[in-house]
Motif scaffolding. Structure first.
Motif: not given
Length: 295
Positions: A146-148, A154-157, A224-228
């Motif tokens: 589910g996380c992946v 959200r991020l695509g590649q 900054p700008g990371a996905t959590v």
């Protein structure tokens, strides 16, 4: 905070469950069978009872064949193993989930090892663990999957991104690391013995927290700008005595610097049951020898 930063796991999970239900209806129409999921609950652990009710409801909503076995805490190891053996042999059951933790005195590892790997929808059998790390076909643990899925949505590649996973459990941390490696991320697995953990976390384009410690990850740990992705679910006390749920990440602090973040509740949690339905659909198709639908 900026609402666009929120990764809405609840909405994504609803969509996934709807796609799984549509695929299950198509299987019934074309091939004459329904995916079948058997859930086994031993004892009366309140949290486990809540989880099983949710899984049973999701099974019904997906149009699956559902089987629920509620056993007393006095159930012996031999009785539990015999039930698993019967479910392994049942042609209408394609997924078997034994709710963990088991009562004291029962060997969970031995039970998991008894489940037919093709029906191991929790992805915990050694054969499925080996398949995950070697890139072979198998079933993947639901929460990491589910996380992946949320990250890819959200991020695509994901290829080329630096990912830090805090936590090395067999249930979450290790499988997430394997899945991110398979997506060609550069993966660091951090844990309680990691030196200067905040500095390690600040290198992450993708930061996954799965340690079970309330709000351990502070805002200044986040690049900054990371996905959590916050996998933690912790209940902390409140003045009214009811308590509230928080994650492993200090949400407000992290959200101020992250580009995207999962809330708790409503982030990773709903994905676990949605991916259980997805795994059961996958298992049913493989066992029956029909193509697995892209859901």
């Amino acid at each position: 905070m900026d609402a666009s930063k929120l990764i809405d796991g609840k909405a994504f999970a609803q969509g996934l469950r709807a796609r799984v239900a549509a695929a299950a209806a198509e299987l019934q129409a074309r091939h004459g069978f329904r995916p079948g999921l058997a859930v086994v609950l031993v004892g009366d652990d309140p949290a486990s009872q809540v989880y099983v009710r949710s899984k049973t409801k999701a099974t019904e909503e997906a149009g699956f064949h559902g089987v629920e076995h509620k056993l007393p805490a006095s159930t012996t190891q031999a009785e539990l193993m015999a039930l698993v053996a019967r479910l392994n042999a049942d042609p209408d059951v394609h997924g078997i989930l034994v709710q963990l933790p088991l009562p004291a005195g029962l060997d969970a590892a031995a039970v998991v090892a008894t489940i037919d790997p093709r029906k191991d929808v929790d992805g915990l059998h050694a054969q499925n663990v080996g398949a995950l790390w070697s890139g072979a076909e198998g079933l993947v643990p639901c929460t990491p999957l589910g996380c992946v899925l949320l990250l890819k949505d959200r991020l695509g590649q994901l290829a080329g991104r630096n990912a830090v996973v805090i936590g090395r459990s067999a249930l979450v941390g290790k499988p997430i690391a394997a899945l991110l490696l398979a997506e060609n991320c550069t993966v660091t697995v951090a844990h309680s013995r990691t030196k200067d953990l905040p500095a390690v976390c600040r290198q992450a384009d993708i930061l996954v927290a799965a340690v079970g410690r309330a709000e351990m990850v502070k805002g200044d740990w986040v690049k900054p700008g990371a996905t959590v992705i916050d996998v933690g679910i912790n209940r902390v006390p409140t003045p009214d005595g009811k308590g509230r749920l928080v994650g492993d990440v200090a949400f407000a602090e992290a959200a101020a610097v992250a580009s995207a973040i999962t809330p708790v509740p409503g982030g990773v949690g709903p994905m676990t049951i949605a991916c259980l339905m997805r795994n059961t659909l996958t298992a049913a198709c493989r066992i029956k020898g029909v193509p697995v639908p892209a859901v």
